[in-house]
Motif scaffolding. Structure first.
Motif, PDB file in Angstrom:
ATOM      1  N   SER A 124       0.834  -1.192   0.000  1.00 55.88           N
ATOM      2  CA  SER A 124       0.000   0.000   0.000  1.00 55.88           C
ATOM      3  C   SER A 124       0.878   1.255   0.000  1.00 55.88           C
ATOM      4  O   SER A 124       1.909   1.298   0.670  1.00 55.88           O
ATOM      5  N   HIS A 126       1.132   5.369   0.609  1.00 50.82           N
ATOM      6  CA  HIS A 126       0.521   6.537   1.240  1.00 50.82           C
ATOM      7  C   HIS A 126       1.487   7.719   1.169  1.00 50.82           C
ATOM      8  O   HIS A 126       2.700   7.547   1.165  1.00 50.82           O
ATOM      9  N   HIS A 133      -4.090  13.287   3.748  1.00 52.85           N
ATOM     10  CA  HIS A 133      -3.422  11.993   3.776  1.00 52.85           C
ATOM     11  C   HIS A 133      -3.938  11.206   2.576  1.00 52.85           C
ATOM     12  O   HIS A 133      -5.082  10.763   2.553  1.00 52.85           O
ATOM     13  N   THR A 135      -4.045   8.156  -0.106  1.00 50.45           N
ATOM     14  CA  THR A 135      -3.760   6.733  -0.321  1.00 50.45           C
ATOM     15  C   THR A 135      -3.867   6.454  -1.808  1.00 50.45           C
ATOM     16  O   THR A 135      -4.950   6.556  -2.393  1.00 50.45           O
ATOM     17  N   GLU A 177     -11.963   7.045   2.902  1.00 47.50           N
ATOM     18  CA  GLU A 177     -10.860   6.135   3.176  1.00 47.50           C
ATOM     19  C   GLU A 177     -10.718   5.118   2.042  1.00 47.50           C
ATOM     20  O   GLU A 177     -11.692   4.795   1.357  1.00 47.50           O
TER      21      GLU A 177
END
Length: 300
Positions: A124, A126, A133, A135, A177
């Motif tokens: 992942s 980020h 933030h 992603t 998210e």
């Protein structure tokens, strides 16, 4: 959960067939939407001869984000997955997707690539940009709840490259998210054939600057990325000149392409930011036009 899978494709008949075979085996109840075009390798005939594709949309443009939005326009699932035509889902893919949606409205996973020394995978990714933030996700292996896609208004069709990166920034701006599930894995069945390794620096830097200025305005967060990337590429190209792999004239030409790409991307990003002041930041999305498809075959 009702799942739709949108697969944009261009001249990838055999690889697409492998992707469809894997979907039929591991996600047999999914609605499958293939967006083709304009292919010249018999893709249309191959898809029309199958009974596991629900909708085939033919488009006249080669821009991936246009193809993605054309697929989103006809998908009916309350969850929509985007899949690259040269990737095949593995047996755990659907379980990983379903599990990830319990934690977040967007879920992605790794791509496995078989090499001579074994198999590689991904982690992942980020990063923090300004106060967000972000992603990042694999645009060829990601699933969204339909409410998220509505909020995003799909992908930005201005972008010839980096459409998934733009969506990652906009998801962060909308406070959505992104879940990562190693089980939601896909596999690259075909090794790369080499292709044309030359980079289109102007297009790349225009896209990079556009999406940052569009999402963040003329702030340090928008300037840092292109500046660092330009410096890194300039140093790398200078090394090629020293080694004799690149002549100085070509190096200067690359520099001009980078500068013009940044300038145009910044100008177009500001225009886009003014045109869409909403949190979606997408003046070139699904709702912007309705003429993407030149033909549609619906077997639902």
């Amino acid at each position: 959960m009702s799942l739709s899978v949108v697969i944009p494709t261009l001249n990838g008949r055999d690889r697409l067939a492998a992707a469809l075979d894997a979907l039929a085996a591991h996600a047999p109840d999914a609605e499958v939407v293939v967006v083709n075009g304009p292919s010249t390798d018999g893709t249309t005939g191959m898809v029309r001869d199958r009974d596991d594709v629900d909708v085939l949309v033919e488009v006249s443009t080669r821009t991936e984000n246009v193809a993605r939005n054309a697929g989103l326009s006809v998908a009916t699932g309350d969850v929509v997955a985007m899949l690259r035509h040269d990737l095949v889902v593995e047996s755990s893919w659907l379980d990983g997707l379903t599990d990830g949606l319990t934690d977040a409205p967007v879920v992605t996973g790794p791509t496995h690539r078989t090499l001579e020394g074994g198999m590689t995978t991904e982690e992942s990714e980020h990063r923090r940009v300004g106060s967000r933030h972000v992603t990042h996700f694999n645009g060829g292996n990601v699933a969204f709840r339909d409410t998220v896609l509505d909020a995003l208004d799909g992908f930005d069709e201005y972008l010839e490259t980096g459409g998934d990166r733009d969506v990652a920034h906009r998801l962060a701006g909308l406070d959505y998210e992104v879940a990562w599930r190693p089980e939601m894995c896909v596999r690259r069945e075909y090794s790369a054939d080499g292709g044309d390794a030359s980079a289109d620096y102007g297009t790349e830097f225009r896209a990079l600057t556009y999406r940052l200025v569009k999402n963040y305005g003329l702030r340090p967060a928008a300037a840092t990325g292109p500046s660092r990337r330009a410096l890194r590429d300039a140093v790398s190209a200078a090394g090629d000149v020293v080694r004799g792999d690149l002549n100085p004239t070509e190096w200067l030409g690359i520099g001009r392409s980078v500068v013009s790409g940044i300038a145009r991307g910044a100008a177009d990003g500001l225009i886009a930011r003014v045109k869409d002041r909403s949190a979606a930041r997408n003046p070139h999305g699904v709702s912007d036009r309705s003429d993407r498809a030149v033909a549609r075959y619906d077997w639902r």
